[in-house]
Design a protein around this motif. Sequence first.
Motif, PDB file in Angstrom:
ATOM      1  N   ASP A   1      54.231  22.468  38.852  1.00  9.60           N
ATOM      2  CA  ASP A   1      52.782  22.652  38.943  1.00  9.60           C
ATOM      3  C   ASP A   1      52.241  22.032  40.228  1.00  9.60           C
TER       4      ASP A   1
ATOM      5  N   ARG B   1      52.969  31.260  38.505  1.00  9.29           N
ATOM      6  CA  ARG B   1      54.334  31.383  38.014  1.00  9.29           C
ATOM      7  C   ARG B   1      54.507  32.746  37.344  1.00  9.29           C
TER       8      ARG B   1
ATOM      9  N   THR C   1      63.251  25.173  39.558  1.00 12.17           N
ATOM     10  CA  THR C   1      62.131  25.512  38.685  1.00 12.17           C
ATOM     11  C   THR C   1      60.866  24.979  39.324  1.00 12.17           C
TER      12      THR C   1
ATOM     13  N   LEU D   1      52.838  24.473  43.065  1.00 11.18           N
ATOM     14  CA  LEU D   1      51.894  25.588  42.985  1.00 11.18           C
ATOM     15  C   LEU D   1      50.501  25.161  43.437  1.00 11.18           C
TER      16      LEU D   1
ATOM     17  N   ILE E   1      57.578  33.233  41.506  1.00  7.48           N
ATOM     18  CA  ILE E   1      56.134  33.066  41.632  1.00  7.48           C
ATOM     19  C   ILE E   1      55.556  34.328  42.257  1.00  7.48           C
TER      20      ILE E   1
ATOM     21  N   SER F   1      63.408  30.300  39.958  1.00 10.51           N
ATOM     22  CA  SER F   1      62.176  30.693  39.278  1.00 10.51           C
ATOM     23  C   SER F   1      61.409  31.645  40.181  1.00 10.51           C
TER      24      SER F   1
END
Length: 195
Positions: A82, A106, A79, A85, A130, A128
């Motif tokens: 932040d 995301r 997952t 990212l 992106i 996850s």
Amino acid sequence: MSTLYLLHKPYRMLSQFTDREGRATLADVLPIPDVYAAGRLDYDSEGLLLLSDDGALIHRIAHPRHKQPKTYRVQVEGTISDTALAALRAGVELKDGPTRPAKARRLDDPNLCPRQPPLDTKRHPTTSWIELTITEGRNRQVRRMTAHVGFPTLRLVRTAIGPWQLGDLAPGQWRQETLHAPAPAAKPHKPWRQR
């Protein structure tokens, strides 16, 4: 006037028309002679590939000087955080130097066709997605960027190059566009001024 072909390159297909080892190539899905790809996608990557028989158009699209943004939907292991990212947005330090800042966000739903064969959910139980937009084209850059921030890429699908979008093309499908003007550059060049 130039013709551009937008192709959804499938997973495990080479971005070329021939292969001595018998792997899938563009000739399997695009029956157009004498066209060449403006850039490439790796064998294990999917998505938008632009092709033309116009060498000047290919150059305008693919040359790094024109900085065409490339957008990818990327499925990563785990997952994504932040912090990861934020690092992608700032640019990361790779072995061949720092990357330019990227756009990274995301995604809850990647809105993509299922991959064939699908990802092994037993080996990768938590993943996850992106969306990542870069303006460079280094070798396996997106994969190296996500690995650098601790989230290895499992699936990589290019959805846009500059103004051209993958749209609803399924893997192996293509469409043709006729361009009446030069391909747009992502950033306009400053006019030359005499000093």
